[in-house]
Design an enzyme around this catalytic site. Structure first.
Site, PDB file in Angstrom:
ATOM      1  N   CYS A 167       0.811  -1.222   0.000  1.00  0.00           N
ATOM      2  CA  CYS A 167       0.000   0.000   0.000  1.00  0.00           C
ATOM      3  C   CYS A 167       0.841   1.266   0.000  1.00  0.00           C
ATOM      4  CB  CYS A 167      -0.922   0.010   1.211  1.00  0.00           C
ATOM      5  SG  CYS A 167      -1.798  -1.544   1.479  1.00  0.00           S
ATOM      6  N   HIS A 308      -3.726   7.633   5.710  1.00  0.00           N
ATOM      7  CA  HIS A 308      -3.809   6.328   5.052  1.00  0.00           C
ATOM      8  C   HIS A 308      -5.222   5.787   5.261  1.00  0.00           C
ATOM      9  CE1 HIS A 308      -2.345   2.755   3.172  1.00  0.00           C
ATOM     10  NE2 HIS A 308      -2.574   1.996   4.227  1.00  0.00           N
ATOM     11  N   GLU A 319      -2.568   4.572  13.263  1.00  0.00           N
ATOM     12  CA  GLU A 319      -2.231   5.814  12.573  1.00  0.00           C
ATOM     13  C   GLU A 319      -2.532   7.022  13.457  1.00  0.00           C
ATOM     14  OE1 GLU A 319      -2.630   7.794   8.129  1.00  0.00           O
ATOM     15  OE2 GLU A 319      -4.145   6.346   8.772  1.00  0.00           O
ATOM     16  N   LYS A 340      -9.895   7.804   1.206  1.00  0.00           N
ATOM     17  CA  LYS A 340     -10.308   6.423   0.917  1.00  0.00           C
ATOM     18  C   LYS A 340     -11.783   6.208   1.262  1.00  0.00           C
ATOM     19  CE  LYS A 340      -5.865   3.969   1.378  1.00  0.00           C
ATOM     20  NZ  LYS A 340      -4.973   5.088   1.766  1.00  0.00           N
ATOM     21  N   HIS A 345      -9.693   1.792  -1.448  1.00  0.00           N
ATOM     22  CA  HIS A 345      -8.239   1.640  -1.335  1.00  0.00           C
ATOM     23  C   HIS A 345      -7.639   1.225  -2.673  1.00  0.00           C
ATOM     24  CE1 HIS A 345      -4.343   0.944   0.106  1.00  0.00           C
ATOM     25  NE2 HIS A 345      -4.589   0.307   1.237  1.00  0.00           N
ATOM     26  N   PHE A 406       1.173  -3.423   3.950  1.00  0.00           N
ATOM     27  CA  PHE A 406       1.445  -4.783   4.412  1.00  0.00           C
ATOM     28  C   PHE A 406       2.949  -5.044   4.310  1.00  0.00           C
ATOM     29  CE2 PHE A 406      -2.783  -7.343   3.788  1.00  0.00           C
ATOM     30  CZ  PHE A 406      -3.377  -6.538   4.747  1.00  0.00           C
TER      31      PHE A 406
END
Length: 418
Positions: A167, A308, A319, A340, A345, A406
């Protein structure tokens, strides 16, 4: 020697909320969701039946030869379309760009292309086998295919890199482009990201991981809800975004329109877990601190942070903890939003399109909302100003955006008014 300054002179994107920058930005400004029922494959056997699909996209409208487009996977088509918009916006032509000392940095997060799935189906079908594999499968499933096709289209003979950090790929590609220009390897870099992962196999993989929400199949627009207590997973989406990065002096010399400056970049690895971040967000903290150090800026100079914000419990709480650590008391004054919530995403393109939105926030003095934020998840510490449900006019001089992928890959870019 004085470090070269790097500016943004062109923007392009293809997204679930619009097939260009103007439409995409207008959608997120107004809190319009691009999430809907899956149409790209038969999802009747899947628990997850929604995604952020790109609609009505065709390279014919960009003037790309149909025979060339047929030889490209969906994610490569998206990147080329976004690049054409960005290059046109920058004032370059195919001929003038080919004459430049130029390069490409493209983020691809997953890369499980539609071509791969079609070829697998042909190979494993009862009447299939090796003879049924389409002859161009091998080049069309390579993650670097997207960057290669852009290089071929524009005859760019400088570096053409593909970055794959899940990501964080799009953000890391921008960071790579920044570094290439600063080092003098190139004067211009087409930096961004792309992914097209709405296939039966890929949705199935993330469904098996319990990463995707399946609780809003009948109300897709409400599915992506970062920082909200009723969130239940992220929404897979597709698309591409590209920024034309350019040496400042080079841009001034050719009379280019300058949107903003890419002031800093930082990256880090959690070295912790293959899918989960540190609960306290320490990996992201390190990336952000490195970005501020690189930009020679103080945290109080940032007005807007594009999160994010995936709409998962693990990400949103970590976050938020990260932001409190990095910004301290200023975190309470910071305007934060996760676009998002509108786009879903975009994985490899996520950081790139969010950088585009940061540039537009500076240009328009407007902060887009986090939609579907009806009940902030205070239990998991989500108590900052996420600009819920309605965007606001705000004088934005400097922005930051992090991508947390990830594998523990973290990237952060700082973009400021020139």
């Amino acid at each position: 020697m004085t470090q070269r300054r790097v500016v943004v002179t062109g923007l392009g994107c293809v997204s679930p909320v619009g097939n260009n920058v103007a439409d995409s930005w207008e959608s997120v400004k107004n809190g319009k969701s691009g999430i809907g029922k899956i149409t790209l494959f038969d999802s009747s056997r899947h628990l997850v039946k929604i995604a952020g699909e790109v609609k009505d996209f065709n390279l014919d409208s960009y003037g790309v030869d149909h025979k060339l487009a047929r030889k490209m996977s969906r994610f490569a088509k998206f990147l080329l379309g976004a690049t054409i918009e960005a290059v046109t916006d920058s004032g370059f032509t195919k001929e003038s760009l080919a004459a430049e000392k130029a390069g490409i940095a493209a983020g691809v997060g997953i890369g499980l292309s539609d071509t791969l799935e079609v070829s697998y189906d042909k190979y494993f079908s009862p009447e299939g086998g090796v003879d049924r594999i389409p002859p161009l499968t091998a080049p069309m499933v390579l993650n670097n295919e997207a960057a290669a096709n852009v290089a071929i289209y524009y005859q760019i003979q400088g570096p053409a890199y593909t970055v794959s950090t899940a990501c964080a790929s799009g953000t890391d590609a921008i960071g790579l482009g920044l570094d290439m220009i600063r080092s003098g390897r190139v004067d211009v870099c087409l930096a961004g990201g792309t992914d097209a992962n709405i296939t039966g196999f890929n949705i199935g993989c993330y469904q098996a991981l319990s990463a995707l929400t399946n609780k809003f199949n009948d109300n897709p627009e409400k599915a992506s809800r970062p920082f909200d207590k009723d969130r239940s997973g992220f929404v897979m989406a597709e698309g591409a975004a590209v920024l034309v990065l350019e040496d400042y002096e080079h841009a001034v010399k050719r009379g280019a329109k300058i949107y903003a400056e890419v002031a800093g970049y930082g990256s880090s690895s959690d070295a912790y877990h293959i899918t989960a971040p540190y609960p306290d967000g320490r990996g992201g903290v390190l990336a952000m601190q490195r970005a501020f150090e690189d930009a020679c800026m103080k945290t109080e100079e940032i007005q807007y942070y594009n999160a994010h914000g995936t709409s998962t419990v693990a990400n949103d709480s970590a976050e938020t903890a990260m932001l409190k650590t990095v910004f301290g008391e200023h975190a309470k004054n910071l305007k934060i939003s996760s676009t998002k919530s509108e786009t879903g995403h975009l994985v490899g393109a996520a950081g790139a399109i969010e950088a585009v939105f940061c540039v537009k926030a500076i240009q328009d003095k407007f902060i887009p909302p986090t939609i579907n934020l009806d009940n902030p998840d205070l239990e998991h510490g989500c108590d900052l100003d996420y600009v819920p449900n309605k965007g606001i006019s705000f004088d934005v001089n400097a922005t930051a955006s992090c991508s947390l992928g990830f594998g523990g890959h973290n990237g952060c870019v700082i973009i400021k008014r020139i």
